[in-house]
Design a protein around this motif. Sequence first.
Motif, PDB file in Angstrom:
ATOM      1  N   THR A  59       0.767  -1.128   0.065  1.00  0.00           N
ATOM      2  CA  THR A  59      -0.033  -0.055  -0.072  1.00  0.00           C
ATOM      3  C   THR A  59       0.914   1.145  -0.094  1.00  0.00           C
ATOM      4  OG1 THR A  59      -1.592  -1.089   1.494  1.00  0.00           O
ATOM      5  CG2 THR A  59      -2.035   1.248   1.045  1.00  0.00           C
ATOM      6  N   GLY A  87      -3.696  -0.664  -8.405  1.00  0.00           N
ATOM      7  CA  GLY A  87      -4.414   0.023  -7.352  1.00  0.00           C
ATOM      8  C   GLY A  87      -4.297   1.518  -7.601  1.00  0.00           C
ATOM      9  N   SER A 104      -7.483  -4.741  -7.528  1.00  0.00           N
ATOM     10  CA  SER A 104      -5.943  -4.888  -7.698  1.00  0.00           C
ATOM     11  C   SER A 104      -5.597  -6.167  -8.080  1.00  0.00           C
ATOM     12  CB  SER A 104      -5.469  -4.577  -6.473  1.00  0.00           C
ATOM     13  OG  SER A 104      -5.582  -3.242  -6.013  1.00  0.00           O
ATOM     14  N   ALA A 187      -8.388   0.297  -0.387  1.00  0.00           N
ATOM     15  CA  ALA A 187      -7.528  -0.848   0.128  1.00  0.00           C
ATOM     16  C   ALA A 187      -7.126  -0.953   1.712  1.00  0.00           C
ATOM     17  CB  ALA A 187      -6.113  -0.659  -0.756  1.00  0.00           C
TER      18      ALA A 187
END
Length: 286
Positions: A59, A87, A104, A187
């Motif tokens: 992330t 993403g 994703s 996310a």
Amino acid sequence: MLPWKRVIRPLAAFLLAAAAVTVPSASAQAAAAPSSGWNDYTCVPSAAHPRPVVLVHGTFGNSVDNWLGLAPYLKHRGYCVFSLDYGRLPGVPFLHGLGPVEKSAEELDAFVDTVLTATGADETDIVGHSQGGMMPRHYLKFLGGADEVNALVGIAPSNHGTTLGGLTALLPYFPGAEDLLSEATPALADQVAGSDFLARLNAGGDTVPGVRYTVIATRYDQVVTPYRSAFLTGPNVRNVLLQDLCPVDLSGHVAIGLFDRIAFHEVANALDPARAKPTTCASVFS
């Protein structure tokens, strides 16, 4: 502004900051890309390493910055190495891995197809950091990835979500906080322990047949908490605690993925178990 919003926004900002530590400065991207040595679609897998390796960032990561350490490490050992950006959110440059994890996983599916076509390989191995170690499990379980992947190696993966040291337990006490988090950074919401996404992902077991799983975790993880939530249960699973290999290794969530050569050595062992060598503190020099 309503008083509760004064609390929600700093709380959401904290969650973003906690995840953002997975990434160094994005300014390295332009400098690294021309000479990176990976994402070479003319690379032909060798007999020693017949499967290309796909690296999946975490992330707030990207396909270059997250792998400035591990990608050259694996290239030097003779692997064809590839990495993707996934993403992305509109208007957010460099920092990816923010969109819904299911979407994703679809991007990863398409990328693996591209890599297999380019290299002529039948299967790939996947190595992911943080979300990048967890997200491929959706691809394996729901998108047919088990037919295309030999091994998944997760480095500090968010396999069962995170409590961020208990902070996420406060979200229900702030009306609208969870909706704000889901809308701004899906996310992150997907990776909160107990999320609907994680419930679907882990229902019926953590693994799927035909894939080898390795998880490399660190006792000092500040983002995936508790750190043992990274571990998987099931057949063909090997869970590794970094400090069992080298007790003086103090790497946290960022370091284990970005530059910890002890962790890298264990990644190499997971990719080629037939030639594995014991990982110790001295592996930092290997």
